[in-house]
Every structure is written in structure tokens, then in C-alpha cells.
Design a protein around this motif. Sequence first.
Motif, PDB file in Angstrom:
ATOM      1  N   LEU A 350      48.404  93.769  44.376  1.00 36.58           N
ATOM      2  CA  LEU A 350      48.000  95.184  44.123  1.00 36.58           C
ATOM      3  C   LEU A 350      46.803  95.636  44.969  1.00 36.58           C
ATOM      4  N   VAL A 351      45.809  94.696  45.207  1.00 39.61           N
ATOM      5  CA  VAL A 351      44.581  95.103  45.950  1.00 39.61           C
ATOM      6  C   VAL A 351      44.973  95.239  47.421  1.00 39.61           C
ATOM      7  N   PRO A 352      45.845  94.835  48.289  1.00 41.29           N
ATOM      8  CA  PRO A 352      46.406  95.095  49.526  1.00 41.29           C
ATOM      9  C   PRO A 352      46.926  96.572  49.446  1.00 41.29           C
ATOM     10  N   LEU A 353      47.763  97.108  48.472  1.00 42.33           N
ATOM     11  CA  LEU A 353      48.412  98.172  48.154  1.00 42.33           C
ATOM     12  C   LEU A 353      47.308  99.419  48.020  1.00 42.33           C
ATOM     13  N   LEU A 354      46.411  98.958  47.418  1.00 47.86           N
ATOM     14  CA  LEU A 354      45.468 100.147  46.894  1.00 47.86           C
ATOM     15  C   LEU A 354      44.630 100.412  48.331  1.00 47.86           C
ATOM     16  N   LYS A 355      44.326  99.151  48.928  1.00 51.16           N
ATOM     17  CA  LYS A 355      43.415  99.467  50.215  1.00 51.16           C
ATOM     18  C   LYS A 355      44.304  99.984  51.272  1.00 51.16           C
ATOM     19  N   PHE A 356      45.491  99.811  51.496  1.00 57.45           N
ATOM     20  CA  PHE A 356      46.255 100.395  52.432  1.00 57.45           C
ATOM     21  C   PHE A 356      46.664 101.876  52.163  1.00 57.45           C
ATOM     22  N   THR A 357      46.914 102.282  50.987  1.00 60.48           N
ATOM     23  CA  THR A 357      47.156 103.746  50.633  1.00 60.48           C
ATOM     24  C   THR A 357      45.699 104.386  50.467  1.00 60.48           C
ATOM     25  N   SER A 358      44.535 103.972  50.531  1.00 65.39           N
ATOM     26  CA  SER A 358      43.347 104.427  50.698  1.00 65.39           C
ATOM     27  C   SER A 358      42.841 104.645  51.975  1.00 65.39           C
ATOM     28  N   CYS A 359      43.817 104.265  52.992  1.00 70.26           N
ATOM     29  CA  CYS A 359      43.260 103.792  54.346  1.00 70.26           C
ATOM     30  C   CYS A 359      43.671 105.136  55.040  1.00 70.26           C
ATOM     31  N   LYS A 360      42.801 105.820  55.521  1.00 74.52           N
ATOM     32  CA  LYS A 360      43.260 107.370  56.281  1.00 74.52           C
ATOM     33  C   LYS A 360      43.952 107.057  57.500  1.00 74.52           C
ATOM     34  N   THR A 361      43.724 105.697  58.283  1.00 68.64           N
ATOM     35  CA  THR A 361      44.264 105.630  59.522  1.00 68.64           C
ATOM     36  C   THR A 361      45.881 105.040  59.424  1.00 68.64           C
ATOM     37  N   LYS A 362      46.092 104.800  58.099  1.00 65.88           N
ATOM     38  CA  LYS A 362      47.611 104.295  57.887  1.00 65.88           C
ATOM     39  C   LYS A 362      48.272 105.388  57.319  1.00 65.88           C
ATOM     40  N   MET A 363      47.523 106.077  56.207  1.00 70.41           N
ATOM     41  CA  MET A 363      48.065 107.240  55.730  1.00 70.41           C
ATOM     42  C   MET A 363      48.195 108.676  56.217  1.00 70.41           C
ATOM     43  N   GLY A 364      47.378 108.831  57.054  1.00 74.45           N
ATOM     44  CA  GLY A 364      46.974 110.139  57.576  1.00 74.45           C
ATOM     45  C   GLY A 364      46.705 111.282  56.584  1.00 74.45           C
ATOM     46  N   SER A 365      47.282 112.381  56.559  1.00 71.01           N
ATOM     47  CA  SER A 365      47.038 113.305  55.493  1.00 71.01           C
ATOM     48  C   SER A 365      47.501 112.964  54.144  1.00 71.01           C
ATOM     49  N   HIS A 366      48.477 112.014  53.890  1.00 68.69           N
ATOM     50  CA  HIS A 366      49.034 111.493  52.716  1.00 68.69           C
ATOM     51  C   HIS A 366      47.858 110.411  52.073  1.00 68.69           C
ATOM     52  N   VAL A 367      46.721 110.156  52.569  1.00 65.17           N
ATOM     53  CA  VAL A 367      46.091 109.253  51.986  1.00 65.17           C
ATOM     54  C   VAL A 367      45.587 109.507  50.663  1.00 65.17           C
ATOM     55  N   ASN A 368      45.394 108.593  49.729  1.00 68.79           N
ATOM     56  CA  ASN A 368      44.925 108.732  48.250  1.00 68.79           C
ATOM     57  C   ASN A 368      43.977 109.636  48.150  1.00 68.79           C
ATOM     58  N   SER A 369      44.191 110.505  47.305  1.00 65.80           N
ATOM     59  CA  SER A 369      42.837 111.266  46.750  1.00 65.80           C
ATOM     60  C   SER A 369      41.844 110.420  46.098  1.00 65.80           C
ATOM     61  N   ILE A 370      40.463 111.123  45.926  1.00 65.89           N
ATOM     62  CA  ILE A 370      39.456 110.388  45.332  1.00 65.89           C
ATOM     63  C   ILE A 370      39.887 109.939  43.892  1.00 65.89           C
ATOM     64  N   TRP A 371      40.329 111.098  43.314  1.00 67.06           N
ATOM     65  CA  TRP A 371      40.887 110.536  41.818  1.00 67.06           C
ATOM     66  C   TRP A 371      41.749 109.658  41.641  1.00 67.06           C
ATOM     67  N   ILE A 372      42.763 109.537  42.655  1.00 68.47           N
ATOM     68  CA  ILE A 372      43.913 108.496  42.690  1.00 68.47           C
ATOM     69  C   ILE A 372      43.192 107.132  42.975  1.00 68.47           C
ATOM     70  N   THR A 373      42.322 107.183  44.009  1.00 67.64           N
ATOM     71  CA  THR A 373      41.621 105.829  44.463  1.00 67.64           C
ATOM     72  C   THR A 373      40.739 105.538  43.263  1.00 67.64           C
ATOM     73  N   ALA A 374      40.036 106.236  42.460  1.00 66.57           N
ATOM     74  CA  ALA A 374      39.212 105.812  41.431  1.00 66.57           C
ATOM     75  C   ALA A 374      40.355 105.263  40.145  1.00 66.57           C
ATOM     76  N   LEU A 375      41.195 106.131  39.997  1.00 69.60           N
ATOM     77  CA  LEU A 375      42.135 105.658  38.898  1.00 69.60           C
ATOM     78  C   LEU A 375      42.714 104.392  39.023  1.00 69.60           C
ATOM     79  N   THR A 376      43.197 104.139  40.197  1.00 68.63           N
ATOM     80  CA  THR A 376      44.012 102.989  40.632  1.00 68.63           C
ATOM     81  C   THR A 376      43.170 101.707  40.460  1.00 68.63           C
TER      82      THR A 376
END
Length: 459
Positions: A350-376
Amino acid sequence: MQAGAQYKYELLWIILLASCASFVIQSLAANLGVVTGKHLAEQCRSEYPKVPNFMLWIIAEIAVVACDIPEGINTSLLFCYLIGTAFALNMLFSMPVWIGVPLTGLSTMVLLKIQKYGVRKLEFLIAILVFTMAISFFVELHYSKPDPGEILHGLFVPQLKGNGATGLAISLLGAMVMPHNLFLHSALVLSRNIPRSTTGIKKACRFYLIESGLALMVAFLINVSVISVSGAVCNAPNLSPEDRANCENLDLNKASFLLRNVLGKWSSKLFAIALLASGQSSTITGTYAGQYIMQGFLDLKLKPWLRNLLTRCLAIIPSLIVSLIGGSAGAGKLIIIASMILSFELPFALVPLLKFTSCKTKMGSHVNSIWITALTWIIGLLIMGINIYYIVTSFIKLLLHSHMKLVAVIFCGIIGFAGIAIYLASIAYLVLRKNREATPLVETLPRQDIVNMQSDVTL
């Protein structure tokens, strides 16, 4: 079923929490695969140094073994066990559980070979059997007449009363938010042909979000009905002595009596057939997860049959040993223990998944929003908090109530707390470690623009 039999409707809130967590987490896993073109195991291999990557692979393989024992069909989570299949063979043909376990592995290998000639037909057959079981429990829900007020109270009022409630709650979490599902879900989306454009990626992410939501809604209703039925039947005032004894020591061999009001003498046969089918489906799912994990972390170019054989052996050996030593009772306990292991290992996926999907350089414009990041992260911290609380309190109780000498208690305490410290330090490493700087994905450009850009760079 055990949650309902022992604690009536008190643990329904765990089902609600786990369903919501699964919805958010699975959608993130799908987004990671869709956006980056790599599944979670491949991302871990490219992100972490060799030693942490190898340790994550070991933990993921243990999770595959654990989830292959009490694993549910993706999100439906209904009686889909490797051991459950052995129980089904025992119920149908009076076959010993220890013989059913290796037969389950062999039958799974055969199904994996056959499915290339008609996998949709196989899935359709399994779906019919599982939904037959689901309909049976929905009808039984009507016959058992649980109190709607008590069900709503159990869903929205968190409580953990009794000595075994916390352990059973952790088992429910592990059985519903499974680590292998994160690796598998992020990999399965790669089989679809997704346009590499902003619009195409957004549509694909939205599609997988809706797909996960529908599946988890059905799963939620099934799980609530199962717990409500076992809670109502096992806590009825006019319960017969035989049924009361079954409820006190509920396992898969005895659970068919819950459907007796609907199916009569056929309850055990239908239960066994659905259990057999769903068990086969879950072991196929576990095999696929093992393949992606082994290929992703180690980049091994093994032949598919060899990877299947390795995955099956890893799952079958512990199940076979326990069923030989402890019989059906020991196998039933193994199901709960395996589910708890899944919950303890969840942070390492779970932790690697949350960090990867919150990473701008990996996800580009599809990075998690602040609300999704906080919720996850809140969801992740809640799950980790429950796990750590249970480990520490259970270990302290074990030391205090043990009959060992003082020296042995101190020695075991040092080793145990050192292990807990290593567990916490490993999670802290994953949380605090900064992601590597990666080249941003060129996923905002249409495919033709990417080709033109590559031509310009070449010139």
C-alpha cells in the motif's frame, strides 16, 4: 461467517470500512498501470535498491501464499479458499482434506491450460455458481429476519468487544483489502489497448473506477448478508443444541446448516459446489498474481508452466502440512491466520502504491489530488494503526499470561519487541524515503505527436 456467529452484527463496520478502502485503493492501482504502463511490482523494481526490492519481493510472495489460502474471487470475497476447495471435495465425496489440497493444485493447473480455449465460458460458469450462493444467502436473509436497526448500528458504530474481536477484525481487513490485489489490479489493466492521450487515459481511469465500484458494491452486499445471516441464525433464541454447537465452532464443513431454511437437505451439496467453483477461481487469481509479482520484482524470464508450478507449490505445501496435522479444525484456523498475515503485510504494497500515485514525475497530470492523497494516507494509517495495536497488545498479553520462567519471558520479550521494531522501521523506511527523480511521462500528447517529436529528436 465467524464474525456473525461470534459477534452478531458488531463487526459490520469493518466490512463497510474495508469496502470503501478497497474502492479507493484498487482505483489507484488501476490508475498506476494505465498512466505509467508498468504495474506495481515493476515500479518497485525500478524505484528501490536491490536489497529493499528483494525484501519486498519476499514479502509479496508470502502474501501470495497467504492470500491463496483464504482468497476471495477478486472483490466478491465469498468462500473462495484453496483449503475451501479441499473442504468442498470432502463434503461432496467424503474425501479427506489432506487429499483435496494437492488435487486442488493439480486441477488449477489443468484449468489454466484449458481456459485459453474458452476463458469467458469458464468465468461465466463460476459466476453462475457464486451468484447462486449469493442468492441463497439473500433469501436466507429474508428467512432469518435480522433486526434492521441492529444491522445499521453495526455498520456505522465502530466497536470491538471481546477478546477475539480485534483479531477477527484484522482478518476481515486482510481478506478484503488484499496485498496481491494491488499488484494484480495494476497489471490486468495493461492487457487493454488504451490510447496514450490525456483524454484516453482519463476515460480508462474512469472506466476502471466505475468497474471497481460496481464489483465492490455487490461484494459489500454479499458480505453484509453473510454476516447478518450467521449473526441472526447463531444468535436466535430458539436455536437447537446441534446448531448452537455448530455456531460455537463454525468452520466450512458445518457452515451449510445456515442455508437449511432455504435449501433443506440440498444445502450442503449446493454450498460445496459453489465453494469448489469459487475456490478454483481464486487459485487461478493467485497464480496470475504470483506470475506478475515474480516477473515484476525479479524480471525472471521463466516459462509460464514453471511459474505456475512454483506458485502452486508455495501455496499447497503449508496448506497440506496443516491439514495433515490438524485436520479440518486446523485448516479452519489457518484461514484466519492467513487473513491476519495479509493485513500485516498490506503496508508493504500500500505505501509504495500511495507514494507512486502521488508522485508528479511518475503520474504527470494524473497525479493524485490533495484530497485523494490525504484520504488514502488516512486509510493507510488506520489500517497500520490497527495492525500495530493488535501486534503489541497481543504480544504483551502472551508474555504476561505465559507459564515460562522469568528469564525465558525476558528473552522472548527482547526478540519479540526487536521484531516489532524491525516491522515498524521497515514501514517507516517506505513512508519517509523520497521517490527517485524520473523522467515525466509524455502521456499528454497524442500518439502521432509523440512519433513526430521522436523524429525531431532523432534529426
